[in-house]
Design a protein around this motif. Sequence first.
Motif, short mmCIF file in Angstrom:
data_model
loop_
_atom_site.label_atom_id
_atom_site.label_comp_id
_atom_site.label_asym_id
_atom_site.label_seq_id
_atom_site.Cartn_x
_atom_site.Cartn_y
_atom_site.Cartn_z
N ASN A 348 1.20 -1.17 -0.28
CA ASN A 348 0.06 0.15 -0.11
C ASN A 348 1.07 1.33 0.23
OD1 ASN A 348 0.36 -0.99 2.77
ND2 ASN A 348 -0.80 1.81 3.48
N ASP A 351 1.04 2.67 -3.66
CA ASP A 351 0.09 3.77 -3.74
C ASP A 351 -0.22 5.34 -2.85
OD1 ASP A 351 0.21 1.76 -5.59
OD2 ASP A 351 -0.73 0.22 -4.36
N ASP A 352 0.35 5.06 -1.80
CA ASP A 352 -0.10 6.49 -1.51
C ASP A 352 0.26 7.39 -2.09
OD1 ASP A 352 1.05 8.55 0.73
OD2 ASP A 352 -0.63 6.72 1.38
N THR A 353 -1.44 8.61 -2.29
CA THR A 353 -0.37 9.27 -2.63
C THR A 353 0.46 10.99 -2.59
OG1 THR A 353 -3.13 9.75 -3.46
CG2 THR A 353 -1.95 11.22 -3.93
N ALA A 354 0.37 10.80 -1.00
CA ALA A 354 1.00 11.90 -0.33
C ALA A 354 2.66 11.13 -1.12
CB ALA A 354 1.29 11.87 1.18
N THR A 356 4.26 9.60 -3.19
CA THR A 356 4.45 9.26 -4.96
C THR A 356 4.59 10.29 -5.20
OG1 THR A 356 2.01 9.14 -5.10
CG2 THR A 356 3.04 6.58 -4.84
N ARG A 357 3.71 11.62 -4.34
CA ARG A 357 3.68 13.02 -4.50
C ARG A 357 5.67 13.47 -4.38
NH1 ARG A 357 -1.05 15.34 -3.34
NH2 ARG A 357 -0.33 14.97 -1.56
N PRO A 360 8.47 10.02 -6.65
CA PRO A 360 7.69 9.61 -7.93
C PRO A 360 7.97 8.49 -8.34
CG PRO A 360 8.96 12.35 -8.38
CD PRO A 360 8.86 11.65 -6.85
N PRO A 363 5.52 4.47 -8.26
CA PRO A 363 5.51 3.48 -9.50
C PRO A 363 6.55 2.34 -10.00
CG PRO A 363 4.23 5.73 -8.91
CD PRO A 363 5.24 5.58 -8.03
#
Length: 419
Positions: A348, A351-354, A356-357, A360, A363
């Motif tokens: 998980n 896939d955590d938005t914070a 991956t921001r 980068p 993924p």
Amino acid sequence: MLLAAQVALAACGSSDGSGSAGQAGSPSFTGRGPITYVAGKDSTGSVQAAIDRWNERHPKEKVTFVQLPTDADSQRQQMIQNAETKSDAYTVLSLDVVWTSEFAAHQWVDRLPDKQFPLRKMLTPVVETARYRGGLYAAPSSSDGGLLYYRSDLLKKAGIGGPPATWSEMKADCAKVKKLPEAKDMSCYAGQFQKYEGLTVNFSEAVNSADGVVTDARGNPDVDTPEARKGLDFLVDSFKDGTIPKEAITYQEEDGRQAFQAGKLVFLRNWPYMYSLAQKSKVAGKFAVAPLPGLTGPGSSSLGGHNLALSSFAKNKATALDFIKFFTDEDSAARNLKDASLAPPYANLYDDTALTRQYPYLPVLKQSILRAVPRPRVVQYGDVSSVIERQAYAALTGAKSSAQALKDLQGDLQKTATQ
């Protein structure tokens, strides 16, 4: 007797969680008090920080950090020497993922209780590296997949829309970039090619990325093939035509990182740990990462990372088991990602938005791990790696042709299996 007799492919079934083992007897997770944690040198400070957090909460069960040399071969040798003398000086061991079978088969580490670890939350290939004959002999701490670091600023300036997916595209892109005035003195590509474990990794990746294998599905050597030759030829020919600079024959991970950060390379194969360090260098904001290229499309990384195991000869095993749980939990994995760019075992987090921001590359790294091919998981891994290093190095330095090196490697692997 072929190599398959030594191979311990990870099984999918879980144990009963009781701690009973395929070893003689069952480990007894009893005893509390001081323990040691043994790993390679902590270049980021994140390991000591984690140990400090533990020690603050457990003043009567303090952990002492035993730092070994940075190179994997020396780490493995010192751990083996400690085990062969049945010393209790080492308690919790940070094992390279390819050492699990060797340490478990020799009864140097205890089987761990599966049900006490959140394995279902972890990436399946990562969990498999911690198993031996169906049992869990280590707990995944971090994973690793090879990444292609590239100068995104220079590719863009040369009119190239994105990173290369194949070796031929990479060479063509490099030729375009080198026409830029600021890139005329740069070299195209490097990896880790000194005669050590890194060469085994890079050789295996080249072979796998050309649809070859080092060992087949049953664990038998199968490296004397046209596919394996195409992979090795990519490396050999790249040294010959200057795609890989001559000095890269001495490169380990840090050498390549420093060359890339100094602006000497357009492309570099390295691990994710480098990302945060490069962001603090002169190439900050000028690079990106992509999957490793291959012969006809994206290649395959060797699966890296470290697992935590419990020495069979240690004292205070109840404390040790609790420390392993602490050090490998999701919170620790997230901290290691932030502090040391270590790839987490937990699915998980990718896939955590914070996250991956902020990171980068996550993924790309996830796909690298999911597509990764394990190095041979054999009992005598050190011997297998040594013969791979020797024959691959002979080909890269021109002492042998690719065909002869692979033929000799096939024979060496078969001989190693019978020793």
